[in-house]
Design a protein around this motif. Structure first.
Motif, PDB file in Angstrom:
ATOM      1  N   LYS A 124       0.888  -0.947   0.088  1.00  0.00           N
ATOM      2  CA  LYS A 124       0.014   0.221  -0.210  1.00  0.00           C
ATOM      3  C   LYS A 124       1.035   1.265  -0.060  1.00  0.00           C
ATOM      4  O   LYS A 124       0.676   2.140   0.882  1.00  0.00           O
ATOM      5  N   TRP A 125       1.778   1.369  -0.823  1.00  0.00           N
ATOM      6  CA  TRP A 125       2.770   2.306  -1.023  1.00  0.00           C
ATOM      7  C   TRP A 125       1.915   3.422  -2.094  1.00  0.00           C
ATOM      8  O   TRP A 125       1.123   2.973  -3.026  1.00  0.00           O
ATOM      9  N   GLY A 126       2.378   4.547  -2.098  1.00  0.00           N
ATOM     10  CA  GLY A 126       1.787   5.586  -2.884  1.00  0.00           C
ATOM     11  C   GLY A 126       2.827   5.854  -4.089  1.00  0.00           C
ATOM     12  O   GLY A 126       3.979   5.381  -4.077  1.00  0.00           O
ATOM     13  N   ARG A 127       2.389   6.827  -4.991  1.00  0.00           N
ATOM     14  CA  ARG A 127       3.296   6.806  -6.178  1.00  0.00           C
ATOM     15  C   ARG A 127       4.352   7.624  -5.741  1.00  0.00           C
ATOM     16  O   ARG A 127       5.308   6.939  -6.500  1.00  0.00           O
ATOM     17  N   ASN A 128       4.665   8.443  -5.096  1.00  0.00           N
ATOM     18  CA  ASN A 128       5.851   9.058  -4.847  1.00  0.00           C
ATOM     19  C   ASN A 128       6.782   8.110  -4.171  1.00  0.00           C
ATOM     20  O   ASN A 128       7.846   7.957  -4.666  1.00  0.00           O
ATOM     21  N   ARG A 129       6.625   7.271  -3.177  1.00  0.00           N
ATOM     22  CA  ARG A 129       7.368   6.370  -2.655  1.00  0.00           C
ATOM     23  C   ARG A 129       7.809   5.285  -3.681  1.00  0.00           C
ATOM     24  O   ARG A 129       8.934   4.938  -3.895  1.00  0.00           O
ATOM     25  N   ILE A 130       6.806   4.828  -4.557  1.00  0.00           N
ATOM     26  CA  ILE A 130       7.155   3.821  -5.602  1.00  0.00           C
ATOM     27  C   ILE A 130       8.308   4.460  -6.545  1.00  0.00           C
ATOM     28  O   ILE A 130       9.227   3.826  -6.823  1.00  0.00           O
ATOM     29  N   LEU A 131       7.814   5.713  -6.991  1.00  0.00           N
ATOM     30  CA  LEU A 131       8.745   6.305  -7.970  1.00  0.00           C
ATOM     31  C   LEU A 131      10.352   6.481  -7.450  1.00  0.00           C
ATOM     32  O   LEU A 131      11.360   5.996  -7.998  1.00  0.00           O
ATOM     33  N   GLN A 132      10.298   7.013  -6.289  1.00  0.00           N
ATOM     34  CA  GLN A 132      11.529   7.215  -5.467  1.00  0.00           C
ATOM     35  C   GLN A 132      12.526   5.732  -5.569  1.00  0.00           C
ATOM     36  O   GLN A 132      13.633   5.655  -5.776  1.00  0.00           O
ATOM     37  N   GLU A 133      11.793   4.577  -5.283  1.00  0.00           N
ATOM     38  CA  GLU A 133      12.452   3.144  -4.915  1.00  0.00           C
ATOM     39  C   GLU A 133      12.760   2.687  -6.480  1.00  0.00           C
ATOM     40  O   GLU A 133      13.952   2.179  -6.643  1.00  0.00           O
ATOM     41  N   LEU A 134      11.974   3.048  -7.353  1.00  0.00           N
ATOM     42  CA  LEU A 134      12.488   2.887  -8.754  1.00  0.00           C
ATOM     43  C   LEU A 134      13.590   3.448  -9.326  1.00  0.00           C
ATOM     44  O   LEU A 134      14.540   3.077  -9.877  1.00  0.00           O
ATOM     45  N   LYS A 135      13.746   4.546  -9.165  1.00  0.00           N
ATOM     46  CA  LYS A 135      14.769   5.578  -9.454  1.00  0.00           C
ATOM     47  C   LYS A 135      16.073   5.131  -8.515  1.00  0.00           C
ATOM     48  O   LYS A 135      17.331   5.196  -9.160  1.00  0.00           O
ATOM     49  N   LEU A 136      15.963   4.614  -7.389  1.00  0.00           N
ATOM     50  CA  LEU A 136      16.953   4.133  -6.620  1.00  0.00           C
ATOM     51  C   LEU A 136      17.663   2.940  -7.343  1.00  0.00           C
ATOM     52  O   LEU A 136      18.849   2.680  -6.960  1.00  0.00           O
ATOM     53  N   ARG A 137      16.777   2.181  -7.842  1.00  0.00           N
ATOM     54  CA  ARG A 137      17.449   0.988  -8.782  1.00  0.00           C
ATOM     55  C   ARG A 137      17.628   1.319 -10.147  1.00  0.00           C
ATOM     56  O   ARG A 137      18.002   0.390 -11.124  1.00  0.00           O
ATOM     57  N   ALA A 138      17.861   2.617 -10.357  1.00  0.00           N
ATOM     58  CA  ALA A 138      18.412   3.078 -11.555  1.00  0.00           C
ATOM     59  C   ALA A 138      17.601   2.465 -12.869  1.00  0.00           C
ATOM     60  O   ALA A 138      18.240   2.291 -14.005  1.00  0.00           O
ATOM     61  N   ILE A 139      16.253   2.662 -12.677  1.00  0.00           N
ATOM     62  CA  ILE A 139      15.310   2.126 -13.885  1.00  0.00           C
ATOM     63  C   ILE A 139      15.172   3.232 -14.755  1.00  0.00           C
ATOM     64  O   ILE A 139      14.743   4.336 -14.302  1.00  0.00           O
ATOM     65  N   SER A 140      15.126   2.990 -15.784  1.00  0.00           N
ATOM     66  CA  SER A 140      14.902   4.066 -17.244  1.00  0.00           C
ATOM     67  C   SER A 140      13.478   4.771 -16.792  1.00  0.00           C
ATOM     68  O   SER A 140      12.591   4.198 -16.276  1.00  0.00           O
ATOM     69  N   LYS A 141      13.547   5.850 -17.350  1.00  0.00           N
ATOM     70  CA  LYS A 141      12.337   6.922 -17.241  1.00  0.00           C
ATOM     71  C   LYS A 141      11.270   6.293 -17.900  1.00  0.00           C
ATOM     72  O   LYS A 141       9.939   6.186 -17.464  1.00  0.00           O
ATOM     73  N   TYR A 142      11.449   5.384 -19.195  1.00  0.00           N
ATOM     74  CA  TYR A 142      10.371   4.926 -20.028  1.00  0.00           C
ATOM     75  C   TYR A 142       9.970   3.530 -19.106  1.00  0.00           C
ATOM     76  O   TYR A 142       8.596   3.457 -19.130  1.00  0.00           O
ATOM     77  N   CYS A 143      10.698   2.824 -18.570  1.00  0.00           N
ATOM     78  CA  CYS A 143      10.192   1.707 -17.775  1.00  0.00           C
ATOM     79  C   CYS A 143       9.684   2.207 -16.525  1.00  0.00           C
ATOM     80  O   CYS A 143       8.635   1.562 -16.219  1.00  0.00           O
ATOM     81  N   ILE A 144       9.912   3.102 -16.083  1.00  0.00           N
ATOM     82  CA  ILE A 144       9.085   3.792 -14.652  1.00  0.00           C
ATOM     83  C   ILE A 144       7.699   4.179 -15.379  1.00  0.00           C
ATOM     84  O   ILE A 144       6.556   3.859 -14.430  1.00  0.00           O
ATOM     85  N   LYS A 145       7.810   4.955 -16.464  1.00  0.00           N
ATOM     86  CA  LYS A 145       6.621   5.327 -17.062  1.00  0.00           C
ATOM     87  C   LYS A 145       5.429   4.137 -17.340  1.00  0.00           C
ATOM     88  O   LYS A 145       4.519   4.222 -16.831  1.00  0.00           O
ATOM     89  N   LYS A 146       5.870   2.982 -17.786  1.00  0.00           N
ATOM     90  CA  LYS A 146       5.037   1.703 -18.107  1.00  0.00           C
ATOM     91  C   LYS A 146       4.767   1.341 -16.716  1.00  0.00           C
ATOM     92  O   LYS A 146       3.630   0.770 -16.512  1.00  0.00           O
ATOM     93  N   GLY A 147       5.714   1.260 -15.752  1.00  0.00           N
ATOM     94  CA  GLY A 147       5.268   0.530 -14.529  1.00  0.00           C
ATOM     95  C   GLY A 147       4.250   1.195 -13.839  1.00  0.00           C
ATOM     96  O   GLY A 147       3.390   0.598 -13.218  1.00  0.00           O
TER      97      GLY A 147
END
Length: 160
Positions: free
Chosen positions: A73-96
């Motif tokens: 039950k995480w919100g978008r901001n936390r999920i986004l932050q965690e994906l960025k920490l894992r060096a996920i591309s902007k495209y993949c983050i958007k798709k996710g």
């Protein structure tokens, strides 16, 4: 010190590692280094894992988003932050992030806030109760404007 692995042994280990759970490139790279695999061999194994679809960053981003949103039950901001920490591309983050439907997101936030608000029933000061409830959801990564909008509604319906 780990024993030296051949390229095929390392590849087989990493295939199992990726089958067990979707992984991001960073996790796999770290695992290979941990196993003592470096340089060209590391890059060749990474390329093979990607080619054989054991490693797919878009699939990882989608399953990560679904899991963290639905289970934790995480919100978008936390999920986004965690994906960025894992060096996920902007495209993949958007798709996710497309995995989160707006109606489900708001319903989840409503549920998180209602539970927290109820758990603070002993708090006499309504301002403190609302603030604690809102801060809880914001720390979980929900957007503050959505949080405050719903906290006000919950507090209003509670006072009637």
């Amino acid at each position: 010190m780990p024993k030296y692995l051949t390229k095929n042994e390392a590849l087989a280990k990493l295939q199992r590692y990726c089958v067990y759970q979707d992984r991001c490139h960073q996790e796999v790279r770290s695992k290979l280094i941990e196993l003592g695999v470096y340089g060209d061999t590391l890059e060749e194994i990474m390329a093979e894992l990607i080619t054989e679809n054991f490693l797919n960053e878009e699939r990882f981003a989608k399953s990560f988003v679904r899991g963290k949103f639905r289970m934790k039950k995480w919100g978008r901001n936390r999920i986004l932050q965690e994906l960025k920490l894992r060096a996920i591309s902007k495209y993949c983050i958007k798709k996710g992030m497309e995995e989160i439907e707006e109606a489900e997101y708001k319903a989840t936030l409503q549920s998180v806030l209602s539970k927290k608000y109820e758990s603070l029933a002993k708090e006499e000061d309504i301002f403190k109760r609302k603030t604690k409830t809102a801060h809880y959801a914001i720390r979980r990564g929900f957007e503050s404007h959505l949080v405050w909008e719903l906290v006000k509604k919950i507090a209003l319906s509670d006072s009637h």
